[in-house]
Scaffold this active site. Sequence first.
Site, mmCIF file in Angstrom:
data_model
loop_
_atom_site.group_PDB
_atom_site.id
_atom_site.type_symbol
_atom_site.label_atom_id
_atom_site.label_comp_id
_atom_site.label_asym_id
_atom_site.label_seq_id
_atom_site.Cartn_x
_atom_site.Cartn_y
_atom_site.Cartn_z
ATOM 1 N N ILE A 20 0.828 -1.203 0.000
ATOM 2 C CA ILE A 20 0.000 0.000 0.000
ATOM 3 C C ILE A 20 0.861 1.250 0.000
ATOM 4 C CG2 ILE A 20 -1.634 1.341 1.378
ATOM 5 C CD1 ILE A 20 -2.892 -1.332 2.235
ATOM 6 N N ASP A 69 12.856 4.394 11.144
ATOM 7 C CA ASP A 69 12.187 3.454 12.036
ATOM 8 C C ASP A 69 11.169 4.225 12.857
ATOM 9 O OD1 ASP A 69 11.415 1.678 14.011
ATOM 10 O OD2 ASP A 69 13.444 0.982 14.465
ATOM 11 N N VAL A 70 9.889 3.925 12.685
ATOM 12 C CA VAL A 70 8.842 4.697 13.346
ATOM 13 C C VAL A 70 8.820 4.476 14.853
ATOM 14 C CG1 VAL A 70 7.404 4.770 11.280
ATOM 15 C CG2 VAL A 70 7.035 2.953 12.979
ATOM 16 N N ASN A 96 1.743 4.744 7.116
ATOM 17 C CA ASN A 96 1.419 3.450 6.534
ATOM 18 C C ASN A 96 2.234 2.306 7.132
ATOM 19 O OD1 ASN A 96 0.425 1.573 4.276
ATOM 20 N ND2 ASN A 96 2.639 1.559 3.959
ATOM 21 N N TYR A 162 -2.740 -6.642 16.914
ATOM 22 C CA TYR A 162 -2.932 -5.845 15.703
ATOM 23 C C TYR A 162 -4.272 -5.118 15.749
ATOM 24 C CZ TYR A 162 -3.256 -4.900 10.638
ATOM 25 O OH TYR A 162 -3.384 -4.308 9.402
ATOM 26 N N THR A 197 -0.995 -7.669 -0.751
ATOM 27 C CA THR A 197 0.299 -7.061 -0.447
ATOM 28 C C THR A 197 1.228 -8.108 0.161
ATOM 29 O OG1 THR A 197 -0.233 -6.493 1.848
ATOM 30 C CG2 THR A 197 -0.879 -4.894 0.134
#
Length: 267
Positions: A20, A69-70, A96, A162, A197
């Site tokens: 995505i 790296d978030v 994302n 998640y 994906t």
Amino acid sequence: MTAGMLDGRHALVTGAGSGIGRAVALALAAAGARVSLAGRRPEPLREVAEQIGAGQTGGARALALPGFDVTDRAAIDGGLADARAAFGPLDILVNNAGEAPSAPFEATDAALWAHVLAVDLTGVFQVTQAVLPDLKARGAGGRVVTVASTAGLAGYPYVSAYCAAKHGAVGLMRALAVEFARSGVTFNAVCPGFTDTPLLDGAIRTITAKTGRTAEQAAASLTRANPQGRLIRPEEVAATVLWLVSPGAASINGQAVAVDGGEMAGG
């Protein structure tokens, strides 16, 4: 007609190297945006940057930001410094980056729980907070879109961490939409159903390993969640993101837009 719609705008996309994120980056660039491609692995980001750059005139349109790296605020700040040096302040943020490991709830340990929330929820918090000063300065043109999931609207078995993280990401966008409504910046979530994906490929491998079903059977079990009987295409999600960051979506704020073929329509 989207060509030129985002001329002069600077967008940051996290997790931009595949799936995505890649589709979103390509769509934003096609609409005229300069796109900073954030992610951890250099090669996929460079490939997307090269694809965007092919045939472009009038200067660079994409910048790869590997090592972004978030979960690491220092890495976020360093990547944003490079992005601003290349293209100026940010106008658009697309959160994302995400991971979706699966495990039964009783086998989900604290380390797995913490990791999923760090990437899928705290990462959204950290990047959004770091970009927010640019967006507030932009005012009515500032946009934040977080790619959540139908797992942020409903529950699924074996992905409790998640689901919790994606519900949190949707809630964060709704909270910020209200808090900053008068700034002109909008905050929305896009909630895809099962999408074709690499992330889904991992889910299919997990199903085959745990159930003995073939990859085709595992994929079929996922497509049945969509009343249209198919997987969502990344480009369909990207088209929704493109609409939400467009000038015409200035009144769309605090929404969680399902891109799921009707999966959530049943309740």
